[in-house]
Structures are given as C-alpha cells and as structure tokens.
Scaffold this motif. Structure first.
Motif, PDB file in Angstrom:
ATOM      1  N   ALA A 107      30.498  -8.219  33.649  1.00 54.38           N
ATOM      2  CA  ALA A 107      31.671  -9.108  33.673  1.00 54.38           C
ATOM      3  C   ALA A 107      31.722 -10.034  34.883  1.00 54.38           C
ATOM      4  CB  ALA A 107      32.944  -8.263  33.606  1.00 54.38           C
ATOM      5  N   CYS A 108      31.251  -9.575  36.033  1.00 56.01           N
ATOM      6  CA  CYS A 108      31.335 -10.423  37.238  1.00 56.01           C
ATOM      7  C   CYS A 108      30.038 -11.184  37.494  1.00 56.01           C
ATOM      8  CB  CYS A 108      31.717  -9.581  38.451  1.00 56.01           C
ATOM      9  SG  CYS A 108      30.345  -8.609  39.102  1.00 56.01           S
ATOM     10  N   GLU A 109      29.113 -11.087  36.550  1.00 60.85           N
ATOM     11  CA  GLU A 109      27.824 -11.798  36.626  1.00 60.85           C
ATOM     12  C   GLU A 109      27.021 -11.462  37.880  1.00 60.85           C
ATOM     13  OE1 GLU A 109      28.944 -15.863  36.094  1.00 60.85           O
ATOM     14  OE2 GLU A 109      29.169 -15.621  33.936  1.00 60.85           O
ATOM     15  N   SER A 111      28.077 -10.175  40.873  1.00 62.87           N
ATOM     16  CA  SER A 111      28.640 -10.397  42.211  1.00 62.87           C
ATOM     17  C   SER A 111      29.273  -9.134  42.808  1.00 62.87           C
ATOM     18  CB  SER A 111      29.639 -11.550  42.183  1.00 62.87           C
ATOM     19  OG  SER A 111      30.666 -11.270  41.264  1.00 62.87           O
ATOM     20  N   ALA A 113      31.559  -7.080  41.739  1.00 61.36           N
ATOM     21  CA  ALA A 113      33.016  -7.012  41.652  1.00 61.36           C
ATOM     22  C   ALA A 113      33.474  -6.272  40.401  1.00 61.36           C
ATOM     23  CB  ALA A 113      33.591  -8.432  41.669  1.00 61.36           C
ATOM     24  N   CYS A 114      32.548  -5.552  39.760  1.00 61.64           N
ATOM     25  CA  CYS A 114      32.922  -4.766  38.584  1.00 61.64           C
ATOM     26  C   CYS A 114      31.927  -3.611  38.455  1.00 61.64           C
ATOM     27  CB  CYS A 114      32.893  -5.631  37.316  1.00 61.64           C
ATOM     28  SG  CYS A 114      31.220  -6.027  36.743  1.00 61.64           S
ATOM     29  N   SER A 115      32.100  -2.821  37.414  1.00 60.86           N
ATOM     30  CA  SER A 115      31.095  -1.774  37.188  1.00 60.86           C
ATOM     31  C   SER A 115      30.652  -1.788  35.726  1.00 60.86           C
ATOM     32  CB  SER A 115      31.658  -0.406  37.577  1.00 60.86           C
ATOM     33  OG  SER A 115      32.844  -0.157  36.844  1.00 60.86           O
ATOM     34  N   THR A 116      30.836  -2.940  35.092  1.00 58.35           N
ATOM     35  CA  THR A 116      30.511  -3.025  33.661  1.00 58.35           C
ATOM     36  C   THR A 116      29.005  -3.121  33.385  1.00 58.35           C
ATOM     37  OG1 THR A 116      30.801  -5.426  33.714  1.00 58.35           O
ATOM     38  CG2 THR A 116      32.724  -4.112  33.096  1.00 58.35           C
ATOM     39  N   CYS A 117      28.209  -3.210  34.441  1.00 52.76           N
ATOM     40  CA  CYS A 117      26.748  -3.249  34.246  1.00 52.76           C
ATOM     41  C   CYS A 117      26.123  -1.893  34.589  1.00 52.76           C
ATOM     42  CB  CYS A 117      26.127  -4.346  35.095  1.00 52.76           C
ATOM     43  SG  CYS A 117      26.364  -4.074  36.861  1.00 52.76           S
ATOM     44  N   GLU A 136      28.830  -1.839  48.957  1.00 52.92           N
ATOM     45  CA  GLU A 136      29.577  -2.515  47.879  1.00 52.92           C
ATOM     46  C   GLU A 136      29.205  -1.940  46.514  1.00 52.92           C
ATOM     47  OE1 GLU A 136      27.914  -6.095  49.459  1.00 52.92           O
ATOM     48  OE2 GLU A 136      29.848  -7.115  49.265  1.00 52.92           O
ATOM     49  N   MET A 140      31.700   0.141  43.825  1.00 50.90           N
ATOM     50  CA  MET A 140      31.869  -0.196  42.400  1.00 50.90           C
ATOM     51  C   MET A 140      31.437   0.965  41.506  1.00 50.90           C
ATOM     52  SD  MET A 140      33.301  -3.005  41.925  1.00 50.90           S
ATOM     53  CE  MET A 140      34.258  -3.128  43.426  1.00 50.90           C
ATOM     54  N   CYS A 155      22.886  -4.960  37.620  1.00 50.99           N
ATOM     55  CA  CYS A 155      22.644  -6.258  38.272  1.00 50.99           C
ATOM     56  C   CYS A 155      21.961  -6.087  39.628  1.00 50.99           C
ATOM     57  CB  CYS A 155      23.949  -7.033  38.433  1.00 50.99           C
ATOM     58  SG  CYS A 155      25.150  -6.257  39.525  1.00 50.99           S
TER      59      CYS A 155
END
Ligand code: FES
Length: 174
Positions: A107-109, A111, A113-117, A136, A140, A155
């Motif tokens: 979701a954050c491509e 960066s 800023a998420c944990s969807t990957c 960082e 996450m 990512c």
C-alpha cells in the motif's frame, strides 16, 4: 600506449637494420634479414591482435552476465499454490510480485509506512542470507498480521544471487 611505443621502436629498428645501421649491426653477429623477419612476423602484429580479442571477449562476457542476472523465486499463496518466477537482481520482492500478478499489496509502495507487503521466508537458510531488518521495518512488522520469526517486508527483500531458490509465503491474513 605501451604497444604504440613498442611499435614505433620496432619500426625504427627495422628501418635501421634495412639501412644497415652500423651501431645495430655491431650488437649482433646474425644477418640483418633474420632480425627484420623476426620483428615483422613475431613481435608486433600478434600483440595488437590479442589486445582487441581480449576486449571483445570481455564485452561478450559482460553481455552474457547481464542476461543471467535473474534468480528463481517461488511465492506460495494462502491456498498453498506455488508460483515460480524469475526476478532480476536488484528488484524487490514486492516489485517482482506486482509484475507477476501475485497478490501482495504494498500500500505505501515501499516507503516503510505499512505492513501490507508482509511475506514469510519459508526456509531459515534463506532468511539468514538477508540483511537484518532496520528499526523502521521492525516497527512495521510488529503491526503485521500473522507475524512469524522469518517474517519480512517484501519491499525490503532485494533480489541478490545468494537468494536464488528462495520461497516466500503470503500470510493467510492479508
Ligand atoms: Fe509498505 Fe512495504 S509496501 S512497507
């Protein structure tokens, strides 16, 4: 540069021998024609040829390596189905998944800023080949659903030769 100077020196020596320079003839008891033949056929031309051949070989080698710079990666989806893909060195697992229609969100491509990957490295052997996650990424990962001891953010996992054969599982909760 060195070859050019050697060529000039050789050419001067041949001229001198052909003219019968007394200085050079005094250095040897061999007939002038023997040295002329030697310089023309052995010393100069092969060096030039080998130089360019080596350059061509190196170029071909580099081109070949570029084509080979991909590793095999297997993604295992929530249902246990495996998808085998080839990933170029330097590409992240998130980018590779997106390019191959694998259900990894990102979701954050990338960066951090998420944990969807979130992905789970299936084998500890491969997990140990990865760089340690930075603070960082760890922050996450703490928010990721179904965290395991071999969890990483896709990512942040970058394809490198040592990872050839890695298997990544997509968490069931994504
Ligand atoms: Fe958001 Fe990886 S895509 S942290």
């Amino acid at each position: 540069m060195a070859i050019s100077k050697l060529s000039q020196l050789g050419a001067q020596m041949i001229k001198s021998l052909e003219k019968g320079a007394p200085g050079l003839l005094l250095l040897t008891s061999r007939p002038r024609a023997v040295y002329t033949h030697h310089f023309r056929n052995c010393s100069l031309q092969p060096l030039k040829h080998e130089h360019f051949s080596t350059m061509a070989a190196n170029k071909a080698e580099e081109d070949g390596n570029e084509e080979e710079q991909k590793i095999s990666v297997t993604f295992v989806d929530k249902d246990g189905e495996e998808k085998h893909i080839k990933v170029p060195i330097g590409l992240s697992m998130l980018e590779a998944a997106l390019e191959n229609d694998i259900e990894l969100e990102g979701a954050c491509e990338g960066s951090l800023a998420c944990s969807t990957c979130h992905v789970i490295v299936k084998d500890m052997e491969y997990y140990n080949k990865l760089e340690d996650p930075n603070d960082e990424e760890n922050d996450m990962l703490d928010l990721a659903f179904g965290l395991t001891e071999t969890s990483r953010l896709g990512c942040q996992v970058i394809a490198k030769p040592e990872l050839d054969g890695i298997r990544l599982k997509l968490p069931t909760g994504t």
